[in-house]
Design an enzyme around this catalytic site. Sequence first.
Site, PDB file in Angstrom:
ATOM      1  N   LYS A 121      -2.352  -0.684 -12.786  1.00 39.50           N
ATOM      2  CA  LYS A 121      -1.035  -1.320 -12.950  1.00 39.50           C
ATOM      3  C   LYS A 121      -0.704  -1.596 -14.413  1.00 39.50           C
ATOM      4  CE  LYS A 121      -0.005  -2.864  -8.414  1.00 39.50           C
ATOM      5  NZ  LYS A 121       0.579  -3.800  -7.496  1.00 39.50           N
ATOM      6  N   LYS A 204      -1.221   6.650  -3.158  1.00 41.34           N
ATOM      7  CA  LYS A 204      -1.007   5.699  -2.064  1.00 41.34           C
ATOM      8  C   LYS A 204       0.492   5.504  -1.819  1.00 41.34           C
ATOM      9  CE  LYS A 204      -1.333   1.214  -2.806  1.00 41.34           C
ATOM     10  NZ  LYS A 204      -1.324  -0.204  -2.562  1.00 41.34           N
ATOM     11  N   LYS A 207       5.242   0.373  -2.513  1.00 35.05           N
ATOM     12  CA  LYS A 207       6.599  -0.178  -2.653  1.00 35.05           C
ATOM     13  C   LYS A 207       7.210   0.189  -3.991  1.00 35.05           C
ATOM     14  CE  LYS A 207       5.170  -4.456  -0.469  1.00 35.05           C
ATOM     15  NZ  LYS A 207       4.327  -5.525  -0.999  1.00 35.05           N
TER      16      LYS A 207
HETATM   17  N1  AQP Z   1      -0.483   2.728   1.445  1.00 32.41           N
HETATM   18  C1  AQP Z   1      -1.111   1.776   2.109  1.00 32.41           C
HETATM   19  N2  AQP Z   1      -1.916   2.093   3.156  1.00 32.41           N
HETATM   20  C2  AQP Z   1      -2.568   1.109   3.855  1.00 32.41           C
HETATM   21  N3  AQP Z   1      -2.438  -0.205   3.571  1.00 32.41           N
HETATM   22  C3  AQP Z   1      -1.642  -0.555   2.541  1.00 32.41           C
HETATM   23  N4  AQP Z   1      -1.299  -1.751   2.012  1.00 32.41           N
HETATM   24  C4  AQP Z   1      -0.446  -1.556   0.970  1.00 32.41           C
HETATM   25  N5  AQP Z   1      -0.214  -0.255   0.803  1.00 32.41           N
HETATM   26  C5  AQP Z   1      -0.938   0.403   1.762  1.00 32.41           C
HETATM   27  C6  AQP Z   1      -1.789  -3.026   2.517  1.00 32.41           C
HETATM   28  O1  AQP Z   1      -0.670  -3.880   2.737  1.00 32.41           O
HETATM   29  C7  AQP Z   1      -1.065  -5.227   2.502  1.00 32.41           C
HETATM   30  C8  AQP Z   1      -0.084  -5.896   1.611  1.00 32.41           C
HETATM   31  O2  AQP Z   1       0.035  -5.219   0.377  1.00 32.41           O
HETATM   32  P1  AQP Z   1       0.843  -5.919  -0.792  1.00 32.41           P
HETATM   33  O3  AQP Z   1       2.267  -5.886  -0.524  1.00 32.41           O
HETATM   34  O4  AQP Z   1       0.340  -7.253  -1.013  1.00 32.41           O
HETATM   35  O5  AQP Z   1       0.491  -5.146  -2.084  1.00 32.41           O
HETATM   36  P2  AQP Z   1       0.160  -3.717  -2.469  1.00 32.41           P
HETATM   37  O6  AQP Z   1      -1.139  -3.292  -1.875  1.00 32.41           O
HETATM   38  O7  AQP Z   1       0.208  -3.711  -3.932  1.00 32.41           O
HETATM   39  O8  AQP Z   1       1.348  -2.869  -1.839  1.00 32.41           O
HETATM   40  P3  AQP Z   1       2.096  -1.716  -2.540  1.00 32.41           P
HETATM   41  O9  AQP Z   1       3.052  -1.150  -1.590  1.00 32.41           O
HETATM   42  O10 AQP Z   1       1.161  -0.748  -3.151  1.00 32.41           O
HETATM   43  O11 AQP Z   1       2.907  -2.479  -3.653  1.00 32.41           O
HETATM   44  P4  AQP Z   1       3.049  -2.127  -5.161  1.00 32.41           P
HETATM   45  O12 AQP Z   1       3.728  -0.822  -5.205  1.00 32.41           O
HETATM   46  O13 AQP Z   1       3.895  -3.246  -5.659  1.00 32.41           O
HETATM   47  O14 AQP Z   1       1.688  -2.100  -5.750  1.00 32.41           O
HETATM   48  C9  AQP Z   1      -2.479  -5.176   1.905  1.00 32.41           C
HETATM   49  O15 AQP Z   1      -3.413  -5.487   2.927  1.00 32.41           O
HETATM   50  C10 AQP Z   1      -2.642  -3.747   1.479  1.00 32.41           C
HETATM   51  O16 AQP Z   1      -3.989  -3.323   1.553  1.00 32.41           O
END
Ligand code: AQP
Length: 341
Positions: A121, A204, A207
């Site tokens: 990040k 992955k 968001k």
């Molecule tokens: N691609 C994924 N596959 C499986 N699980 C996922 N999680 C996130 N992306 C995937 C799981 O969702 C929960 C909440 O995630 P979060 O919103 O707290 O943060 P994150 O993991 O940072 O989600 P993003 O979508 O990847 O956000 P950005 O783009 O902002 O970094 C967690 O249990 C996570 O494992």
Amino acid sequence: MIESGIKKVGNDLVFSGVQPTGNLHLGNYLGAIKNWVDFQNSKKCIFCIVDLHAITVSENRKKLDEYSKEVAAAYIASGIEPKKSTIFVQSNVKGHSELAWILGCHTPIGWLNRMTQFKDKAGKNKEKAPLGLYSYPVLMAADILLYKSNFVPVGEDQKQHLELCRDIAQGFNRSYNTDFFPIPEPIITGAATRVMSLKDGKKKMSKSDPSDQSRINLTDSNDQIIKKIQRARTDSLPFPENNKSLEDRPEVENLINIFASISEKPSENIIKEYSGNDFKSFKQDLSDLLISKISKISNEMKKLLSDHVYLNSILSDGAKEAKEISEKNIKEIKKIIKFYI
Ligand code: AQP
């Protein structure tokens, strides 16, 4: 670590959370929220909307209140029942920040230097990255340990942070010769523990991906779902004949895993059903499955989001419950450290 099934230990408390950063997607649902629902009947469950985590990235600071309600609505629409589970917003309970400071004072910097999410990040701009992004995993450990949680159902991407949380809990217990903190077990389960981008099977689903085509959002219309799946990247080879022929085909493997998770069928059965065909009928059936699942969730989310009074009352009751548990635990922690109280 438990990767399927769970065993009963200690208080049997389940904790997990999602950041209120908009664009809730299929990865958040299949990797996390979907797996929370079944715990509600056998265990105390606490599901948090982790807005203190969200502010570690400046672009996320714009619509925290709106997105927090969206996450609450997504939890409830996915089957989390406020009568059974505690749902609340992290910044409403001050114990999270308080314990994060305490645990930060007990966490060697070397442990944090190993965290790959910070490296990803912060990218090349490490010197300009906020301290909060670096210490994010300590706040996550505080979230979990504040409630003395035993089980943490998350997606695969959170495995390293959970391992750090276990190290922090063990380190604290050792320092004070106590067994106050349980050592929480990550629950990384289901056919889609790491849902990948629809555009690139090595990335992955996320968001923050600038391409909306890379993910299925929980608020997508039926038409959007059909188009995204039709355009989802595959390759020029025919549909695989067995699990072995999925090697080096990450985009195809991803679509099959999504199918398996939504239909709750083993991937071997899906491969058997479609092998010998092109991707057209598989993609059509996958769209239908996704539409039947996602449209229920998005319709319910819309209804819930139009009832602010109801959502506010759920979040306020949840914060009250979370405060009750956390304040008691913080008091105990302060006694262990021998703060003047
Ligand atoms: N691609 C994924 N596959 C499986 N699980 C996922 N999680 C996130 N992306 C995937 C799981 O969702 C929960 C909440 O995630 P979060 O919103 O707290 O943060 P994150 O993991 O940072 O989600 P993003 O979508 O990847 O956000 P950005 O783009 O902002 O970094 C967690 O249990 C996570 O494992």
